[in-house]
Write a protein that holds these residues in place. Structure first.
Motif, short mmCIF file in Angstrom:
data_model
loop_
_atom_site.label_atom_id
_atom_site.label_comp_id
_atom_site.label_asym_id
_atom_site.label_seq_id
_atom_site.Cartn_x
_atom_site.Cartn_y
_atom_site.Cartn_z
N ALA A 224 0.83 -1.20 0.00
CA ALA A 224 0.00 0.00 0.00
C ALA A 224 0.87 1.25 0.00
O ALA A 224 0.63 2.20 -0.76
CB ALA A 224 -0.94 -0.01 1.20
N MET A 225 1.92 1.25 0.83
CA MET A 225 2.77 2.43 0.93
C MET A 225 3.61 2.63 -0.34
O MET A 225 3.79 3.74 -0.81
CB MET A 225 3.68 2.34 2.16
CG MET A 225 2.91 2.64 3.44
SD MET A 225 3.89 2.38 4.91
CE MET A 225 5.15 3.60 4.70
N LEU A 226 4.09 1.50 -0.85
CA LEU A 226 4.90 1.57 -2.07
C LEU A 226 4.08 2.14 -3.23
O LEU A 226 4.50 3.05 -3.95
CB LEU A 226 5.41 0.17 -2.42
CG LEU A 226 6.32 0.14 -3.63
CD1 LEU A 226 7.77 0.05 -3.19
CD2 LEU A 226 5.95 -0.99 -4.55
N ILE A 227 2.87 1.60 -3.38
CA ILE A 227 2.00 2.06 -4.46
C ILE A 227 1.64 3.53 -4.25
O ILE A 227 1.72 4.35 -5.16
CB ILE A 227 0.73 1.17 -4.54
CG1 ILE A 227 1.11 -0.22 -5.04
CG2 ILE A 227 -0.32 1.80 -5.45
CD1 ILE A 227 0.01 -1.27 -4.89
N LEU A 231 2.61 6.54 -6.85
CA LEU A 231 1.53 7.29 -7.50
C LEU A 231 1.60 8.78 -7.14
O LEU A 231 1.36 9.65 -7.98
CB LEU A 231 0.16 6.71 -7.13
CG LEU A 231 -0.12 5.33 -7.71
CD1 LEU A 231 -1.55 4.90 -7.41
CD2 LEU A 231 0.10 5.29 -9.22
N PHE A 232 1.97 9.04 -5.91
CA PHE A 232 2.15 10.44 -5.51
C PHE A 232 3.28 11.07 -6.33
O PHE A 232 3.15 12.18 -6.84
CB PHE A 232 2.47 10.51 -4.01
CG PHE A 232 2.75 11.91 -3.53
CD1 PHE A 232 1.72 12.83 -3.40
CD2 PHE A 232 4.05 12.31 -3.23
CE1 PHE A 232 1.98 14.12 -2.98
CE2 PHE A 232 4.31 13.60 -2.81
CZ PHE A 232 3.28 14.50 -2.69
N THR A 233 4.38 10.32 -6.48
CA THR A 233 5.50 10.82 -7.28
C THR A 233 5.07 11.05 -8.74
O THR A 233 5.50 12.02 -9.37
CB THR A 233 6.68 9.83 -7.23
OG1 THR A 233 6.83 9.39 -5.89
CG2 THR A 233 7.96 10.47 -7.69
N THR A 234 4.23 10.15 -9.24
CA THR A 234 3.70 10.33 -10.59
C THR A 234 2.99 11.67 -10.70
O THR A 234 3.20 12.44 -11.65
CB THR A 234 2.68 9.21 -10.93
OG1 THR A 234 3.29 7.95 -10.73
CG2 THR A 234 2.20 9.32 -12.36
#
Lengths: 244, 307
Positions: A224-227, A231-234
């Motif tokens: 969950a944290m990795l995703i 996605l935030f970085t995206t």
């Protein structure tokens, strides 16, 4: 939130509007089964489980998922449709989530189409179906992690080939972090907490513990944290460079 | 209403747009003119919220594009340069997708979709994927997308590029119809378009506004404003007519085109020379095929201020 659904449906339909979806699903199924039977020794092991099936998923995903994710944003940029999308009353994160979940659902569909192997193993013996379900869940989460990395790489460039290579490279680094050769190399000199930290960053350790049937909160939280992070970085990358 | 305040966009080494300030009121159709690379598209992208300005602000109907992007975008219909869209989608699905994002629902959705399909003559291609369409159709799909939610503000980047003369006429008629209750900004480098649809023109060069006026007044800045053009029936009179025209006190210069036996007399500082020229022609017995007063040439003004 409604925009996520609208964008998701459009994206998902676009996979099936071109041969991409069919080619991907076909190759995924052929490779997944070939690995299981030839490299994994599905019959020779004489055990009614799907370990040899799931064991090869990280390597299969390493190349196939960047092939899906590379087009998420690089293509929008190349064709200019990003300008159309970003000037609609849509928040950037809604677009990022919509496109991400569409790709994830698509891969989930490909994964679901491997069900004959589950029927086979139930026909041949009496496997622990709970472990198999956990295996599928682990595989799906792993795919989600790869996809989030790929989404971020795709947002960094307008060139799909570059997005693909970056995606493979970063995913490979995340995979390898849990392999004994990496762990051993660090173990000889690095303090144990650092070794643990590197090992805990690995896709592989978390994937393996889930697919063994051990559903632990920390593994779920890891994915969950990795995703979430990628996605935030995206979103940040797109916000900074959408018009470039 | 559209308003910009000192809008600027700088990239690492180049300044694309520098200190652009203007506002556009309802009923105005603003033509944004300029050579390629002058900053037209960048300015429009900043208005549409796609490019973030380095300095300055832009407002759509009072909403700051940067701090209230959704409110601004809801009121805006935007046709990006080149009319990009999703090539693999069918036209009908694409328009429905935009209608969904624009929150059109129920009978209104149906009515608006029918309207744009009919207005832009898309009925024959509804089930075709956008990739397979001609340039003209793609542009019309882009226009349909921009007006489907009936926005009070329209920003169209080169709306008639790639259309044939009939399609251009259709699009201009559409813009003229919508002009009554909307604010419209179009960018173009086709000067006849400005005469056809705009009641105001801003000329931009190297990122700066260099002229902001009505097309008529802009044309009046031309050397050709109030010039008199005559075409002779007998080519052998050319030299004599030229000399006679040049001798008139209010004529500054005479241009000759031998190919079509045409002379153009340019007045000194906007003086009315038509009466003098026509009197001269009848008293000297010049045989004229044609005599007319020029209202100024926009392309000449454009070249003189952007070159």
């Amino acid at each position: 939130m409604r925009n996520v659904g609208i964008i998701l449906r459009r994206e998902l339909a676009s996979y099936f509007a071109t041969p991409l979806a069919y080619v991907f699903i076909l190759i995924f199924l052929v490779l997944a089964n070939a690995f299981t039977f030839y490299l994994g020794g599905f019959y020779e092991r004489g055990q009614a489980d799907l370990q040899p099936f799931f064991a090869f998923h990280p390597w299969l995903y390493l190349f196939l998922i960047p092939a899906i994710s590379m087009k998420l944003w690089a293509e929008e940029r190349k064709s200019g449709s990003i300008e159309l999308l970003m000037t609609q009353p849509v928040k950037l994160w809604e677009a990022v989530l919509g496109k991400y979940f569409a790709a994830w659902i698509f891969i989930a569909l490909a994964l679901a189409l491997t069900f004959p192997i589950w029927i086979t193993v139930n026909y041949l013996g009496r496997p622990d179906n709970g472990t198999i379900i956990a295996g599928y869940l682990g595989s799906l989460l792993l795919a989600g992690g790869f996809l989030a990395v790929g989404s971020c790489m795709s947002a960094l460039t307008r060139n799909q080939v570059v997005a693909f290579i970056l995606g493979v490279a970063v995913c490979f680094a995340f995979l390898l972090a849990g392999y004994p050769m990496v762990i051993n190399a660090f173990q000889s000199w690095a303090p144990q907490p650092l070794v643990d930290a590197i090992a805990s960053l690995s896709f592989l350790t978390h994937f393996q513990s889930i697919s063994r049937g051990v559903l632990e909160a920390r593994d779920l939280l890891y994915f969950a944290m990795l995703i979430g992070f990628f996605l935030f970085t995206t979103t940040v990358a797109l916000d900074l460079r959408k018009a470039d | 209403m559209i308003k910009t305040e000192h809008l600027s966009k700088r990239y690492e080494s180049v300044t694309a747009v520098e200190d652009v300030t203007f506002d556009v009121r309802p009923g105005e159709v603003l033509g944004f003119l300029g050579p390629n690379g002058a900053g037209k598209t960048t300015t429009m992208r900043m208005l549409a919220g796609f490019v973030t300005p380095t300095a300055g602000k832009a407002f759509i109907c009072g909403h700051d594009v940067e701090t209230e992007p959704l409110a601004a975008k809801q009121r805006l219909g935007y046709l990006p340069e080149g009319a990009p869209s999703y090539g693999e989608m069918r036209v009908r699905r694409f328009l429905e997708f935009i209608a969904d994002l624009r929150r059109l629902e129920g009978p209104r959705r149906r009515e608006r979709l029918d309207y744009v399909i009919q207005r832009l003559q898309l009925a024959s291609v509804l089930e075709q994927s956008i990739d397979t369409l001609s340039k003209g159709f793609r542009r019309r799909v882009g226009l349909a997308q921009a007006i489907v939610h009936d926005p009070p503000v329209l920003i169209l980047d080169e709306p008639t590029d790639g259309l044939d003369p009939n399609q251009k006429f259709e699009v201009r008629t559409l813009i003229n119809e919508m002009a009554r209750d909307k604010i419209i900004v179009i960018s173009t480098h086709i000067l006849e378009e400005v005469d056809a649809v705009c009641n105001r023109a801003i000329i931009i060069a190297r990122g700066r506004i260099v002229a902001d006026d009505t097309p008529v007044k802009l044309a009046a800045r031309s050397r050709y404003y109030n010039a008199v053009s005559l075409q002779l029936a007998r080519p052998e009179q050319l030299t004599a007519v030229r000399a006679a025209l040049a001798a008139l006190p209010s004529v500054a210069e005479v241009e000759v085109s031998e190919r079509d036996v045409r002379l153009t007399a340019l007045p000194r500082s906007g003086a009315a020379i038509l009466p003098a020229v026509s009197e001269l022609a009848s008293s000297k017995g010049f045989a004229l095929k044609e005599l007319h007063l020029e209202s100024g040439r926009l392309d000449e003004v454009f070249r003189s201020i952007t070159a």
